[in-house]
Scaffold this motif. Sequence first.
Motif, mmCIF file in Angstrom:
data_model
loop_
_atom_site.group_PDB
_atom_site.id
_atom_site.type_symbol
_atom_site.label_atom_id
_atom_site.label_comp_id
_atom_site.label_asym_id
_atom_site.label_seq_id
_atom_site.Cartn_x
_atom_site.Cartn_y
_atom_site.Cartn_z
ATOM 1 N N ARG A 47 100.353 55.062 55.556
ATOM 2 C CA ARG A 47 101.308 54.589 56.794
ATOM 3 C C ARG A 47 102.468 55.282 56.936
ATOM 4 O O ARG A 47 102.746 56.066 58.116
ATOM 5 C CB ARG A 47 101.584 53.001 56.793
ATOM 6 N N ARG A 49 103.050 58.238 55.759
ATOM 7 C CA ARG A 49 102.644 59.990 56.247
ATOM 8 C C ARG A 49 102.324 59.792 57.667
ATOM 9 O O ARG A 49 102.692 60.718 58.270
ATOM 10 C CB ARG A 49 101.465 60.354 55.249
ATOM 11 N N GLU A 50 101.637 58.720 58.107
ATOM 12 C CA GLU A 50 101.137 58.767 59.657
ATOM 13 C C GLU A 50 102.242 58.857 60.584
ATOM 14 O O GLU A 50 102.363 59.259 61.726
ATOM 15 C CB GLU A 50 100.262 57.774 59.693
ATOM 16 N N ASN A 51 103.545 57.634 60.045
ATOM 17 C CA ASN A 51 104.638 57.580 61.048
ATOM 18 C C ASN A 51 105.278 58.919 60.749
ATOM 19 O O ASN A 51 105.872 59.352 61.858
ATOM 20 C CB ASN A 51 105.476 56.622 60.188
ATOM 21 N N ARG A 53 104.022 61.856 60.608
ATOM 22 C CA ARG A 53 103.273 62.713 61.478
ATOM 23 C C ARG A 53 103.758 62.623 62.994
ATOM 24 O O ARG A 53 103.932 63.429 63.747
ATOM 25 C CB ARG A 53 101.683 62.722 60.963
ATOM 26 N N VAL A 54 103.575 61.124 63.321
ATOM 27 C CA VAL A 54 103.983 60.927 64.644
ATOM 28 C C VAL A 54 105.486 61.203 65.128
ATOM 29 O O VAL A 54 105.504 61.841 66.191
ATOM 30 C CB VAL A 54 103.735 59.255 64.847
ATOM 31 N N LEU A 55 106.283 61.064 64.200
ATOM 32 C CA LEU A 55 107.650 61.437 64.509
ATOM 33 C C LEU A 55 107.806 62.878 64.772
ATOM 34 O O LEU A 55 108.475 63.372 65.756
ATOM 35 C CB LEU A 55 108.590 61.055 63.252
ATOM 36 N N ASP A 56 107.197 63.608 63.794
ATOM 37 C CA ASP A 56 107.362 65.239 64.212
ATOM 38 C C ASP A 56 106.428 65.526 65.632
ATOM 39 O O ASP A 56 107.163 66.184 66.283
ATOM 40 C CB ASP A 56 106.283 65.789 63.133
ATOM 41 N N GLN A 57 105.487 64.831 65.906
ATOM 42 C CA GLN A 57 104.786 65.174 67.127
ATOM 43 C C GLN A 57 105.869 64.728 68.522
ATOM 44 O O GLN A 57 105.838 65.519 69.311
ATOM 45 C CB GLN A 57 103.736 64.335 67.513
ATOM 46 N N GLN A 58 106.455 63.589 68.268
ATOM 47 C CA GLN A 58 107.298 63.142 68.989
ATOM 48 C C GLN A 58 108.609 64.174 69.285
ATOM 49 O O GLN A 58 109.172 64.371 70.363
ATOM 50 C CB GLN A 58 108.191 61.920 68.798
ATOM 51 N N ARG A 59 109.070 64.793 68.029
ATOM 52 C CA ARG A 59 110.038 65.599 68.148
ATOM 53 C C ARG A 59 109.887 66.881 68.955
ATOM 54 O O ARG A 59 110.431 67.379 69.600
ATOM 55 C CB ARG A 59 110.750 66.072 66.716
#
Length: 79
Positions: A47, A49-51, A53-59
């Motif tokens: 979870r 790692r997934e969070n 990854r999502v944070l990087d996408q949002q950045r």
Amino acid sequence: MSTTSKVVLGVSVLLTLSTVAGVHLKQRLDQERLHQGVVRDLERLARKRENLRVLDQQRVLTQELEAQRDQREAQQNHH
């Protein structure tokens, strides 16, 4: 052997067997609990790692949107 000694021997054997069975059961339960802890840790790491990854996408999306906004503002200021 007297009746009393037979009863004492029987009770002693019964208590010994019960104790051994109880110890084995407790060990099995402890092993299962430890295993479940490992499973929970692995799920938590997944979870996390997934969070990330999502944070990087949002950045990245935020940077793209800010760049688009800056371009629109620069175009509006030139007109």
